[in-house]
Write an enzyme that holds these catalytic residues in place. Structure first.
Site, PDB file in Angstrom:
ATOM      1  N   HIS A 265     -29.840 -84.752  56.642  1.00 20.60           N
ATOM      2  CA  HIS A 265     -30.177 -83.347  56.834  1.00 20.60           C
ATOM      3  C   HIS A 265     -30.886 -82.793  55.601  1.00 20.60           C
ATOM      4  O   HIS A 265     -30.344 -82.008  54.832  1.00 20.60           O
ATOM      5  CB  HIS A 265     -28.911 -82.537  57.131  1.00 20.60           C
ATOM      6  CG  HIS A 265     -28.425 -82.718  58.529  1.00 20.60           C
ATOM      7  ND1 HIS A 265     -27.106 -82.580  58.879  1.00 20.60           N
ATOM      8  CD2 HIS A 265     -29.076 -83.042  59.674  1.00 20.60           C
ATOM      9  CE1 HIS A 265     -26.974 -82.806  60.184  1.00 20.60           C
ATOM     10  NE2 HIS A 265     -28.151 -83.097  60.673  1.00 20.60           N
TER      11      HIS A 265
ATOM     12  N   CYS B  60     -23.989 -94.529  56.861  1.00 24.67           N
ATOM     13  CA  CYS B  60     -23.234 -94.483  55.612  1.00 24.67           C
ATOM     14  C   CYS B  60     -21.927 -95.250  55.781  1.00 24.67           C
ATOM     15  O   CYS B  60     -21.218 -95.076  56.782  1.00 24.67           O
ATOM     16  CB  CYS B  60     -22.942 -93.038  55.232  1.00 24.67           C
ATOM     17  SG  CYS B  60     -21.843 -92.865  53.811  1.00 24.67           S
TER      18      CYS B  60
ATOM     19  N   GLU C 218     -22.687 -86.888  63.506  1.00 24.66           N
ATOM     20  CA  GLU C 218     -21.634 -87.805  63.065  1.00 24.66           C
ATOM     21  C   GLU C 218     -20.402 -87.716  63.959  1.00 24.66           C
ATOM     22  O   GLU C 218     -19.823 -88.741  64.340  1.00 24.66           O
ATOM     23  CB  GLU C 218     -21.245 -87.507  61.610  1.00 24.66           C
ATOM     24  CG  GLU C 218     -20.202 -88.470  61.082  1.00 24.66           C
ATOM     25  CD  GLU C 218     -19.690 -88.097  59.704  1.00 24.66           C
ATOM     26  OE1 GLU C 218     -18.497 -88.352  59.428  1.00 24.66           O
ATOM     27  OE2 GLU C 218     -20.476 -87.554  58.896  1.00 24.66           O
TER      28      GLU C 218
ATOM     29  N   SER D  35     -27.248 -84.864  50.147  1.00 20.14           N
ATOM     30  CA  SER D  35     -28.489 -85.349  50.753  1.00 20.14           C
ATOM     31  C   SER D  35     -29.725 -84.711  50.119  1.00 20.14           C
ATOM     32  O   SER D  35     -30.803 -84.722  50.711  1.00 20.14           O
ATOM     33  CB  SER D  35     -28.466 -85.073  52.259  1.00 20.14           C
ATOM     34  OG  SER D  35     -28.165 -83.711  52.522  1.00 20.14           O
TER      35      SER D  35
END
Length: 476
Positions: free
Chosen positions: A154, A215, A245, A444
């Protein structure tokens, strides 16, 4: 006697909307992307149900030669990719701030500005790994059509970099993702948030090369919900049901319910302690988009395990876990609580470290000197949004921007508040006196994007962009 009603008080500081005077509510320039549970499949692809548990199905797909997860696969591409990442993401300014004790002063008199940098900020290892894998795939498979199932992370700048490297984002429509654009022999990248089991199966059937950049902390959560399934437990997922997620994690559960916060957890726990027809109807209605197919509160809330979206606020996750543990003991007694409730810590280390660092900043004895805290990260980044909540809870203004251009030459800033509203604050930076600004960024967010934002503040203070390298310019 009246039936017991669960009462639980947890010390959880939840973000409240603190709107500074002069701030205006705006409609976002573009809506935040939301993920969808639906995928566009052909009739044949949707017909068969693979054998084995969902864990077995996932591992079977991941074991195939055309499924790539290891960075080592791209040894030849590493030098070129390292150069791209260094050029795009490195910041000399944040490196200087680290060397100088996380504080930097530029200018004199009313032009002076002091930056206080959180001691943990910016890119985490999982994000760097995801970007490295995606860029490596674009180099190794140059000449092939390369897709990605969602935003890689993001952050708008990073996703633009993906497009610049000929990686195509699979279109999302009201009917689902346009997987009909993906052909046999293509390359498909899975983002850092992961992908659903249904998407993994579709891509496996389609005969593509899959590059999985999920991840490892997200994969850890999937291992936890595997354990829930094995123990015949329903997974309680602390997360946002429309977040990529959480959608991926839910796809690996047999039974689940997703709760966003303590208020939603309280609804579910009250029903566990005191099941009523009204409570059952409330759960089925309120959580209609956040429960597994066929979810039955009477059946599926007798044994529960806690999991979470890795970017959630850790203190809230822990409080929700305590709430469910207490509810199960009140309903079923303490003797078999280990069989009724299970919890594992799956909050990402980087998320927690960044939350702790900004908490240290706002709790410091000199925190009152700060005019505001600048939080840099994607507007739809969950981990960045939680960083904003912490100073807001302490009464310190925080401005969450997704890119440097949100800071305008007229001394206004366009930012996202704790409720997700996009607002504008005029005259946000003091120009008639020295200013002190706290700085942090989400996991991020590249350091270079933080530097670009700080350079905008230098300009507002009448300092040239040379201030970013340790010198002020009288001419700018």
């Amino acid at each position: 006697a009246s039936p017991p009603v669960l009462m639980w008080k947890a010390v959880v500081l939840l973000g409240a909307a603190v709107l500074a005077p002069g701030a205006e509510a705006l409609t976002p320039a573009r809506p935040v992307r939301s993920s969808t549970r639906w995928v566009r499949m052909s009739e044949g692809e949707a017909s068969a149900t693979p054998a084995g548990t969902k864990r077995d199905q996932r591992r079977s797909i991941m074991a195939k030669d055309q499924y790539i997860r290891a960075v080592q696969t791209f040894k030849e591409q590493k030098p070129a990719v390292d150069e791209i990442m260094l050029d795009e993401f490195k910041s000399s300014l944040t490196e200087e701030m680290r060397r100088e004790g996380y504080e930097l002063v530029r200018g004199e008199g009313v032009s002076q500005i002091t930056f206080r940098l959180a001691k943990e900020f910016g890119f985490c290892w999982g994000v760097e790994r995801s970007i490295e894998l995606a860029l490596s795939a674009s180099q190794k498979f140059d000449g092939k059509r390369i897709h990605i199932t969602n935003e890689l992370i993001h952050n708008p700048g990073v996703n633009e970099l993906m497009s610049d490297n000929k990686i195509e984002f699979i279109e999302q429509t009201a009917q689902g993702k346009r997987f009909d654009e993906v052909s046999e022999g293509d390359v498909v990248i899975l983002p850092a948030f992961g992908a659903t089991l249904e998407e993994m199966q579709l891509l496996d059937d389609r005969g593509v090369t899959t590059v999985d950049t999920t991840c490892p902390w997200v994969s850890k959560v999937w291992n936890v919900v595997d354990k829930h399934t094995k123990a015949d437990m329903t997974s309680i997922i602390h997360g946002k049901y429309a977040h990529e997620e959480s959608i991926a994690t839910a796809s690996f559960c047999e039974n689940y319910i997703i709760v966003k916060n303590m208020d939603e957890a309280q609804i579910v726990c009250n029903y566990i302690v005191n099941p009523t027809p009204e409570g059952r109807d409330l759960i089925l209605k309120k959580f209609a988009n956040a429960i597994s197919k066929g979810f039955d509160p009477d059946k599926h809330l007798k044994k529960v395990g806690l999991a979470n979206q890795t970017t959630m606020y850790k203190k809230e996750t822990m409080a929700i876990g305590k709430l469910f543990e207490k509810a199960m003991m009140m309903r079923f007694g303490p003797d078999d609580i280990k069989d009724r409730y299970a919890a594992f810590d799956t909050i990402c280390d980087a998320t927690q470290e960044r939350q702790d660092a900004i908490a240290d900043m706002v709790d410091a004895s000199n925190a009152g000197e700060m005019d505001f805290i600048l939080v840099v990260g994607g507007w739809d980044s969950s981990n960045t949004a939680h960083l904003v909540e912490i100073p807001e809870q302490r009464g310190i203004a925080a401005y969450h921007i997704d890119r440097a251009e949100r800071i305008a030459a007229d001394n206004s800033i366009t930012y996202r508040d704790v409720d997700g509203e996009i607002r504008v604050k005029h005259d946000f930076l003091p120009l008639d006196r020295p200013a002190v600004v706290g700085v942090t960024s989400g996991a991020s967010t590249p350091d270079a994007y933080v530097q670009e934002a700080l350079e905008q503040l230098f300009l507002l203070k009448g300092l040239g962009t040379n201030a970013a390298v340790g010198a002020t310019s009288e001419d700018e």
